[in-house]
Design a protein around this motif. Structure first.
Motif, short mmCIF file in Angstrom:
data_model
loop_
_atom_site.label_atom_id
_atom_site.label_comp_id
_atom_site.label_asym_id
_atom_site.label_seq_id
_atom_site.Cartn_x
_atom_site.Cartn_y
_atom_site.Cartn_z
N GLU A 1 0.82 -1.21 0.00
CA GLU A 1 0.00 0.00 0.00
C GLU A 1 0.86 1.26 0.00
O GLU A 1 0.48 2.28 -0.57
CB GLU A 1 -0.94 -0.01 1.20
CG GLU A 1 -2.06 -1.02 1.03
CD GLU A 1 -2.98 -1.10 2.23
OE1 GLU A 1 -2.63 -0.57 3.30
OE2 GLU A 1 -4.06 -1.70 2.08
N HIS B 1 -5.36 5.75 -1.35
CA HIS B 1 -5.57 5.76 0.09
C HIS B 1 -6.75 6.62 0.52
O HIS B 1 -7.04 6.72 1.69
CB HIS B 1 -4.30 6.24 0.81
CG HIS B 1 -3.08 5.48 0.40
ND1 HIS B 1 -2.87 4.18 0.76
CD2 HIS B 1 -2.03 5.83 -0.37
CE1 HIS B 1 -1.73 3.76 0.24
NE2 HIS B 1 -1.21 4.74 -0.46
N VAL B 2 -7.43 7.24 -0.44
CA VAL B 2 -8.53 8.14 -0.12
C VAL B 2 -9.83 7.34 -0.04
O VAL B 2 -10.11 6.49 -0.89
CB VAL B 2 -8.66 9.25 -1.19
CG1 VAL B 2 -9.85 10.15 -0.89
CG2 VAL B 2 -7.38 10.06 -1.24
N THR B 3 -10.61 7.60 0.99
CA THR B 3 -11.89 6.91 1.18
C THR B 3 -12.98 7.64 0.41
O THR B 3 -12.76 8.71 -0.16
CB THR B 3 -12.27 6.87 2.67
OG1 THR B 3 -12.47 8.21 3.12
CG2 THR B 3 -11.19 6.20 3.49
N THR C 1 -11.32 11.48 2.84
CA THR C 1 -10.23 11.47 3.81
C THR C 1 -9.31 10.29 3.52
O THR C 1 -9.74 9.28 2.97
CB THR C 1 -10.77 11.34 5.25
OG1 THR C 1 -11.52 10.12 5.34
CG2 THR C 1 -11.65 12.51 5.62
N ALA C 2 -8.06 10.43 3.89
CA ALA C 2 -7.09 9.34 3.68
C ALA C 2 -7.25 8.32 4.80
O ALA C 2 -7.38 8.68 5.97
CB ALA C 2 -5.68 9.89 3.65
N ARG C 3 -7.27 7.04 4.43
CA ARG C 3 -7.37 6.00 5.44
C ARG C 3 -5.98 5.65 5.98
O ARG C 3 -4.97 5.89 5.32
CB ARG C 3 -8.09 4.78 4.89
CG ARG C 3 -7.35 4.07 3.82
CD ARG C 3 -8.16 2.86 3.34
NE ARG C 3 -7.55 2.26 2.20
CZ ARG C 3 -6.50 1.44 2.25
NH1 ARG C 3 -5.97 1.14 3.39
NH2 ARG C 3 -5.99 0.94 1.16
N GLU C 4 -5.98 5.05 7.14
CA GLU C 4 -4.71 4.68 7.78
C GLU C 4 -4.14 3.44 7.10
O GLU C 4 -4.86 2.49 6.80
CB GLU C 4 -4.96 4.39 9.26
CG GLU C 4 -3.71 4.22 10.06
CD GLU C 4 -4.01 4.06 11.54
OE1 GLU C 4 -3.27 3.29 12.18
OE2 GLU C 4 -4.94 4.69 12.03
N LEU C 5 -2.83 3.44 6.86
CA LEU C 5 -2.16 2.31 6.22
C LEU C 5 -1.91 1.20 7.25
O LEU C 5 -1.91 1.45 8.46
CB LEU C 5 -0.83 2.76 5.62
CG LEU C 5 -0.92 3.83 4.53
CD1 LEU C 5 0.47 4.27 4.12
CD2 LEU C 5 -1.69 3.32 3.34
N GLN C 6 -1.70 -0.01 6.75
CA GLN C 6 -1.38 -1.13 7.63
C GLN C 6 -0.12 -0.81 8.41
O GLN C 6 0.85 -0.29 7.87
CB GLN C 6 -1.15 -2.40 6.81
CG GLN C 6 -2.39 -2.98 6.20
CD GLN C 6 -3.24 -3.72 7.21
OE1 GLN C 6 -2.76 -4.19 8.23
NE2 GLN C 6 -4.51 -3.81 6.92
#
Length: 147
Positions: free
Chosen positions: A73, A81-83, A87-92
Motif C-alpha cells: 500500500e 488511500h482516499v476513502t 479522507t485518507a485511510r490509515e495504512l497497515q
C-alpha cells in the motif's frame, strides 16, 4: 480415518490485493534452526521465481500478511488511500521481522573480526525501502535566458 492434519496443513499462501491484477506476494511456513522454530517467509510475487525478492520473516501468518499489505500500500499512489468521504485511510502498521534462529554461542567471546559482510546477506535481513511519491519539479532558470 487416519489423522491427516500433518499433510493437509498449508505451507504456502498467495497474497492478493484489489489494486493488483496479479498476486503481490507469497508467504511460506518454515521451521528453521536447531529448535525448529516456526517462521513465515514473505517474498514478492514474480512469475519467474528467480526474480522474487525477500520481504522478511515473521512469527505468524497474520503478521507476515499485514507487513506485505503495508509495504504494498505504501508503494501505491496517494489517490489509492482516499476513502469515499475524501479522507485518507490509515495504512497497515509495519512490524519488525522476526530475528534469525538462535545459534549456539561460544562460551567465551571471540575477538571482533573486522571484515566486510557481503551485501547480499545484509539485504536479505532488511525490510525493503519504501518508495516515496515523486515530488513536483521546481522550475529551473536556463543559463541562456535573456540573450
Amino acid at each position: 480415518m487416519p489423522d491427516l492434519s500433518n499433510v493437509t496443513t498449508p505451507v504456502e499462501w498467495v497474497v492478493t490485493h484489489s489494486a493488483s491484477k496479479e498476486p503481490i506476494a507469497l508467504v511460506r511456513r518454515l521451521r528453521l534452526g536447531a529448535q525448529r522454530e516456526l517462521y513465515f517467509r514473505a517474498v514478492t510475487w514474480r512469475p519467474n521465481p528467480a526474480r522474487r525478492e525477500l520481504v522478511g520473516y515473521w512469527g505468524s501468518l497474520e503478521e507476515a500478511v499485514q507487513n506485505v499489505y503495508g509495504l504494498y500500500e505504501r508503494s501505491l499512489p496517494p489517490q489509492f488511500h482516499v476513502t469515499g468521504g475524501g479522507t485518507a485511510r490509515e495504512l497497515q502498521r509495519l512490524t519488525k521481522p522476526k530475528p534469525p534462529p538462535a545459534s549456539v554461542q561460544p562460551a567465551t567471546p571471540a575477538a571482533p573480526v573486522h571484515t566486510r559482510r557481503p551485501t547480499a546477506l545484509v539485504h536479505d535481513r532488511r525490510m525493503p525501502t519504501v518508495r516515496q511519491p515523486a515530488r513536483p519539479m521546481e522550475p529551473r532558470q536556463l543559463a541562456t535566458a535573456g540573450r
